[in-house]
Design a protein around this motif. Structure first.
Motif, PDB file in Angstrom:
ATOM      1  N   LEU A 150       0.792  -1.222   0.000  1.00 23.80           N
ATOM      2  CA  LEU A 150       0.000   0.000   0.000  1.00 23.80           C
ATOM      3  C   LEU A 150       0.828   1.279   0.000  1.00 23.80           C
ATOM      4  O   LEU A 150       0.279   2.368  -0.073  1.00 23.80           O
ATOM      5  CB  LEU A 150      -0.950   0.008   1.211  1.00 23.80           C
TER       6      LEU A 150
ATOM      7  N   LYS B 183      -4.276   8.110   5.050  1.00 24.30           N
ATOM      8  CA  LYS B 183      -5.732   8.132   4.804  1.00 24.30           C
ATOM      9  C   LYS B 183      -6.199   9.534   4.433  1.00 24.30           C
ATOM     10  O   LYS B 183      -7.010   9.709   3.520  1.00 24.30           O
ATOM     11  CB  LYS B 183      -6.475   7.631   6.039  1.00 24.30           C
TER      12      LYS B 183
ATOM     13  N   TRP C 143      -4.451   8.262  -0.170  1.00 25.94           N
ATOM     14  CA  TRP C 143      -3.611   7.260  -0.823  1.00 25.94           C
ATOM     15  C   TRP C 143      -4.154   5.860  -0.608  1.00 25.94           C
ATOM     16  O   TRP C 143      -3.994   4.997  -1.459  1.00 25.94           O
ATOM     17  CB  TRP C 143      -2.181   7.328  -0.325  1.00 25.94           C
ATOM     18  N   SER C 144      -4.778   5.630   0.552  1.00 27.45           N
ATOM     19  CA  SER C 144      -5.391   4.335   0.857  1.00 27.45           C
ATOM     20  C   SER C 144      -6.285   4.500   2.073  1.00 27.45           C
ATOM     21  O   SER C 144      -5.802   4.813   3.159  1.00 27.45           O
ATOM     22  CB  SER C 144      -4.321   3.271   1.148  1.00 27.45           C
ATOM     23  N   GLN C 145      -7.576   4.295   1.892  1.00 29.70           N
ATOM     24  CA  GLN C 145      -8.503   4.428   3.006  1.00 29.70           C
ATOM     25  C   GLN C 145      -8.449   3.241   3.950  1.00 29.70           C
ATOM     26  O   GLN C 145      -8.885   3.323   5.087  1.00 29.70           O
ATOM     27  CB  GLN C 145      -9.930   4.639   2.484  1.00 29.70           C
ATOM     28  N   LYS C 146      -7.920   2.109   3.485  1.00 26.47           N
ATOM     29  CA  LYS C 146      -7.842   0.920   4.331  1.00 26.47           C
ATOM     30  C   LYS C 146      -6.460   0.730   4.951  1.00 26.47           C
ATOM     31  O   LYS C 146      -6.187  -0.305   5.546  1.00 26.47           O
ATOM     32  CB  LYS C 146      -8.234  -0.314   3.529  1.00 26.47           C
ATOM     33  N   PHE C 147      -5.609   1.745   4.875  1.00 25.93           N
ATOM     34  CA  PHE C 147      -4.242   1.606   5.357  1.00 25.93           C
ATOM     35  C   PHE C 147      -4.183   1.469   6.878  1.00 25.93           C
ATOM     36  O   PHE C 147      -4.836   2.187   7.612  1.00 25.93           O
ATOM     37  CB  PHE C 147      -3.376   2.799   4.949  1.00 25.93           C
TER      38      PHE C 147
END
Length: 152
Positions: free
Chosen positions: A22, A84, A88-92
């Motif tokens: 990620l 977040k 860049w990645s909401q599930k990071f």
């Protein structure tokens, strides 16, 4: 702290939750800068940093009042929020836990080079192989079920 002199160097390693890739190369420098600011704001000196797509290496010079666990907690929490917030990645998320390995002054240059050359190292060995090598080299007793989740 007057009359307190220390020389403490620690390499810290932690992984992305689920070992997902990620951390993109296009955002890596921004993440490095953000983490550097966190470390500096806590009164430590970041000597080297390299975030791979699924894990991070930080090499830090510590002062006598900062604990490793407090710094890692702050870096992980703040950088997760930053990633977040940037979209860049909401599930990071970072996995629980970390490795921390100490070095002497004579090893500083070599460790800096090691951290900065992560991409080259991982052409030859996986993160799992690298991490287990650290645990063995530093004679850290561990339970395999409690180390990072490794997905090869």
């Amino acid at each position: 702290m007057p009359n307190t002199y220390t020389q403490l160097y620690v390499q810290i390693v932690f992984a992305v939750k689920g070992r997902q890739n990620l951390i993109s190369s296009e955002h890596k420098n921004d993440l490095h800068s953000y983490i550097t600011a966190i470390v500096q704001n806590r009164g430590a000196k970041l000597l080297a940093i390299h975030c791979m797509p699924d894990h991070a290496h930080l090499f830090i010079g510590f002062g006598p009042t900062l604990t490793i666990s407090d710094l890692v907690r702050d870096v992980k929490a703040s950088s997760s929020g930053f990633i977040k917030e940037k979209g860049w990645s909401q599930k990071f998320a970072w996995q629980e836990g970390y490795g921390a390995f100490t070095y002497g002054q004579s090893q500083v240059k070599d460790v800096i080079q090691y951290v900065l050359n992560q991409e080259e190292h991982h052409r030859k060995r996986t993160f799992r192989e690298e991490y287990l090598t650290f645990l063995k080299r530093f004679e850290v007793p561990y339970e395999p079920k409690y180390i990072f989740d490794f997905y090869e």
